[in-house]
Design an enzyme around this catalytic site. Structure first.
Site, mmCIF file in Angstrom:
data_model
loop_
_atom_site.group_PDB
_atom_site.id
_atom_site.type_symbol
_atom_site.label_atom_id
_atom_site.label_comp_id
_atom_site.label_asym_id
_atom_site.label_seq_id
_atom_site.Cartn_x
_atom_site.Cartn_y
_atom_site.Cartn_z
ATOM 1 N N ARG A 105 0.874 -1.307 -0.040
ATOM 2 C CA ARG A 105 -0.056 0.022 -0.119
ATOM 3 C C ARG A 105 0.970 1.273 0.071
ATOM 4 N NH1 ARG A 105 -3.680 -1.435 5.328
ATOM 5 N NH2 ARG A 105 -1.701 -2.373 5.580
ATOM 6 N N LYS A 113 1.900 1.854 7.558
ATOM 7 C CA LYS A 113 2.236 1.173 8.938
ATOM 8 C C LYS A 113 3.111 1.913 9.372
ATOM 9 C CE LYS A 113 0.916 -2.445 9.647
ATOM 10 N NZ LYS A 113 -0.342 -2.649 10.507
ATOM 11 N N TYR A 134 -0.876 4.121 10.879
ATOM 12 C CA TYR A 134 -1.025 3.292 11.758
ATOM 13 C C TYR A 134 -0.052 3.005 12.521
ATOM 14 C CZ TYR A 134 -5.369 1.987 9.177
ATOM 15 O OH TYR A 134 -6.516 2.109 8.439
ATOM 16 N N HIS A 180 -0.207 1.385 16.184
ATOM 17 C CA HIS A 180 -0.381 0.069 17.403
ATOM 18 C C HIS A 180 0.553 0.241 18.391
ATOM 19 C CE1 HIS A 180 -3.571 -1.175 14.405
ATOM 20 N NE2 HIS A 180 -2.842 -1.088 13.447
ATOM 21 N N GLU A 192 -5.742 4.519 13.975
ATOM 22 C CA GLU A 192 -6.557 3.523 14.559
ATOM 23 C C GLU A 192 -7.160 4.286 15.547
ATOM 24 O OE1 GLU A 192 -2.682 2.806 16.099
ATOM 25 O OE2 GLU A 192 -3.247 3.328 14.456
ATOM 26 N N SER A 228 -10.602 -2.376 8.437
ATOM 27 C CA SER A 228 -11.195 -3.521 9.147
ATOM 28 C C SER A 228 -12.131 -4.311 7.924
ATOM 29 C CB SER A 228 -11.869 -2.937 10.312
ATOM 30 O OG SER A 228 -11.055 -2.366 11.322
ATOM 31 N N VAL A 268 -11.268 -9.237 17.737
ATOM 32 C CA VAL A 268 -11.234 -8.401 18.919
ATOM 33 C C VAL A 268 -10.561 -7.017 18.769
ATOM 34 C CG1 VAL A 268 -11.121 -8.288 21.387
ATOM 35 C CG2 VAL A 268 -11.723 -10.429 20.285
ATOM 36 N N LEU A 269 -11.123 -5.993 19.295
ATOM 37 C CA LEU A 269 -10.587 -4.580 19.251
ATOM 38 C C LEU A 269 -11.074 -3.743 20.514
ATOM 39 C CD1 LEU A 269 -9.107 -2.490 17.638
ATOM 40 C CD2 LEU A 269 -11.151 -1.604 16.873
ATOM 41 N N VAL A 300 -7.184 -11.609 13.203
ATOM 42 C CA VAL A 300 -6.964 -10.269 12.777
ATOM 43 C C VAL A 300 -6.526 -9.352 13.749
ATOM 44 C CG1 VAL A 300 -8.195 -8.600 11.547
ATOM 45 C CG2 VAL A 300 -8.834 -10.884 11.154
ATOM 46 N N ALA A 301 -6.548 -9.679 14.980
ATOM 47 C CA ALA A 301 -6.143 -8.529 15.910
ATOM 48 C C ALA A 301 -4.632 -8.779 16.427
ATOM 49 C CB ALA A 301 -6.720 -8.944 17.585
ATOM 50 N N ILE A 302 -3.700 -9.554 15.448
ATOM 51 C CA ILE A 302 -2.493 -9.600 15.830
ATOM 52 C C ILE A 302 -1.478 -8.508 15.794
ATOM 53 C CG2 ILE A 302 -1.798 -10.025 13.337
ATOM 54 C CD1 ILE A 302 -0.381 -12.009 16.378
ATOM 55 N N ASP A 303 -2.065 -7.369 15.087
ATOM 56 C CA ASP A 303 -1.361 -6.063 15.009
ATOM 57 C C ASP A 303 -1.534 -5.340 16.289
ATOM 58 O OD1 ASP A 303 -4.039 -5.386 14.763
ATOM 59 O OD2 ASP A 303 -3.658 -4.263 12.594
ATOM 60 N N ARG A 345 3.189 -15.060 17.486
ATOM 61 C CA ARG A 345 4.222 -14.632 16.216
ATOM 62 C C ARG A 345 3.679 -13.899 15.379
ATOM 63 N NH1 ARG A 345 6.045 -20.624 14.907
ATOM 64 N NH2 ARG A 345 5.347 -20.621 17.040
ATOM 65 N N VAL A 398 -0.918 -12.552 9.884
ATOM 66 C CA VAL A 398 -0.305 -11.598 9.216
ATOM 67 C C VAL A 398 -0.846 -10.337 9.627
ATOM 68 C CG1 VAL A 398 -0.080 -10.521 6.804
ATOM 69 C CG2 VAL A 398 -0.138 -13.120 7.217
#
Length: 373
Positions: free
Chosen positions: A15, A75, A94, A96, A118, A134, A239-240, A267-270, A280, A299
Site C-alpha cells: 500500500r 504502517k 497506523y 499500534h 487507529e 477492518s 477483537v478490538l 486479525v487482532a495480531i497487530d 508470533r 499476518v
C-alpha cells in the site's frame, strides 16, 4: 506544509499512504508533497502520475524524512527508519503502539508528534480511519481461512459451504465489530455455519436482524468461547480495544481442544493478538505456522495483500484529516477537531494516550495540558 510520503518497508506491504489525487488536492491548497520514487508501484500508482499531480520525487526514504514536516505512511516505521525521525516532525500512520514498546520509546526520545489512524475516534465512538481496513481484513479473513482449510494447505480438507447432503464448515468469529461483521457477511455468503461472539447484547441483537443465513449469536464469556472454539473449523479473532493491546480471549488450552487441521485467523495480531497461541507475527510470504495441530494465520498487514483496493479505501478516509493538519497546523487542527485529537498518541516527549501508557508502564499526560493556551 511539506508532506512526505515514503515507500513502505514492512515485508509484503504494497500500500501507499497517498494517491496522486491526494497529492493534487494538497498541492492546489499550496502545500508541497514529496514522494519517494516507487512508493506507489505496489498499488499500481506510478511515479509519472505523482509528478503530473504536482509531487516532487525523492530518491530514497531518508530524503523524504529529512525534508518533510509531516510524514504520512500506512504502517508503523520499521527499526531501520527510527533514526530518521526528528523533533517536531509529525508522523501520521497506523501505529499500534500498545504492541510496540521500542517504537513508542523512540517517538518519545525524538519528541515526534505521533498521530495514529487507529485511535482517531468520532463522537459516536466509531473509528473512521480504521473502518475501511477492518472491512478489508474481515472479508479477507474468510477468504484466507477457506484456502488454508484445504488439505493441500495443511487444513482439514473442508469446503466452507459444504454441498447438498454434507454440512458446511463451522466458522466462529470472536468480536462483532467491523471486522467480525464483514467476516460474517462473507462466510454466510459462502454457505458456512457462523457463530458470532460479542460482549455487547445490543450489537448481537442488531446483527440478528441484518444478517441472513445459517448464523447464531452468543454472548462473550469464557464458557461460551471455550465451547464454540472446540467445534470451530475456522476461528477468526476480531477483537478490538481502541489503542490498547487485544485481550487474550482464546487460551492455549482451548486451542489444544480444537479439531486437527482447523484454522485460526487472528486479525487482532497487530494489537498483540486475541489468541494465546498466536505468539508470533507472520508475513504474506510465510503466512502460517502450525501449533497443536491447528493452522495459525497471523499476518499483521492483511490488507497489504490487496493493495490497490486497500490504498484507495484507506486514502479516501485519511485525506481529509491530513488536509486539516496541513492547512491549519497541528495545534489548531487538534484544538478544533476532537476526533483528530484522540489520534495523538505521543507529543513533545509525552505519551498522550492512556492505553499506550498503561501498556508500557509509562507516564500519561493529557494532550491539552501540553498545547499552547
Amino acid at each position: 506544509m511539506i508532506v512526505g510520503v515514503p515507500r513502505e518497508l514492512k515485508e509484503g506491504e504494497n500500500r501507499v499512504a497517498m494517491t496522486p489525487a491526494g497529492v493534487e488536492e494538497l498541492v492546489k491548497a499550496g502545500h508541497r508533497v514529496i514522494v519517494e520514487r516507487g512508493a506507489g508501484t505496489g498499488s499500481a500508482m506510478l511515479d509519472d502520475e505523482y509528478v503530473a499531480a504536482g509531487a516532487e520525487l525523492a530518491t530514497d526514504g531518508p530524503e523524504v524524512y529529512e525534508r518533510a514536516d509531516m510524514i504520512v505512511k500506512v504502517k508503523e516505521p520499521e527499526p531501520s527508519e527510527y533514526g530518521f525521525l526528528r523533533e517536531g516532525q509529525i508522523l501520521f500512520t497506523y501505529l499500534h503502539l500498545a504492541a510496540f514498546e521500542p517504537l513508542t520509546r523512540r517517538l518519545l526520545e525524538a519528541r515526534v508528534t505521533a498521530i495514529a489512524y487507529e485511535t482517531i475516534q468520532l463522537a459516536d465512538g466509531s473509528l473512521p480511519l480504521l473502518i475501511p481496513m477492518s472491512e478489508v481484513a474481515g472479508r479477507m479473513a474468510v477468504q484466507v481461512g477457506a484456502q488454508f482449510l484445504e488439505k493441500s494447505r495443511g487444513g482439514r480438507g473442508v469446503l466452507l459451504g459444504g454441498v447438498p447432503g454434507v454440512p458446511p464448515a463451522n466458522v466462529v468469529i470472536i468480536g462483532a465489530g467491523t471486522v467480525g461483521t464483514n467476516a460474517a457477511h462473507i462466510a454466510l455468503g459462502m454457505g458456512a455455519h457462523v457463530t458470532l461472539i460479542d460482549k455487547d447484547a445490543r450489537r448481537l441483537r442488531y446483527l440478528e436482524e441484518v444478517l441472513h443465513g445459517n448464523r447464531i449469536t452468543v454472548m462473550s464469556n469464557r464458557y461460551n468461547i471455550e465451547r464454540s472454539v472446540a467445534y470451530a473449523d475456522l476461528l477468526i479473532g476480531a477483537v478490538l480495544v481502541p489503542g490498547a493491546r487485544a485481550p487474550r480471549l482464546v487460551t492455549e488450552d482451548m486451542v489444544r481442544q480444537m479439531k486437527q487441521g482447523a484454522v485460526i485467523v487472528d486479525v487482532a495480531i497487530d494489537q498483540g493478538g486475541c489468541v494465546e497461541t498466536a505468539d508470533r507475527v507472520t508475513t504474506h510470504r510465510n503466512p502460517t505456522y502450525e501449533k497443536h495441530g491447528v493452522i495459525h494465520y497471523a499476518v499483521a498487514n492483511m490488507p497489504g495483500a490487496v493493495p490497490r483496493t486497500s490504498t484507495l479505501a484507506l486514502t479516501n478516509a485519511t485525506l481529509p484529516f491530513i488536509q486539516q493538519v496541513a492547512d491549519k497546523g497541528f495545534v489548531r487542527a487538534v484544538q478544533e477537531n476532537a476526533a483528530l485529537a484522540k489520534g495523538v498518541n505521543c507529543y513533545d516527549g509525552h505519551v498522550t494516550l492512556q492505553a499506550v501508557a498503561d501498556a508500557h508502564g509509562l507516564p500519561f499526560t493529557e494532550l491539552p495540558e501540553l498545547l499552547p493556551r
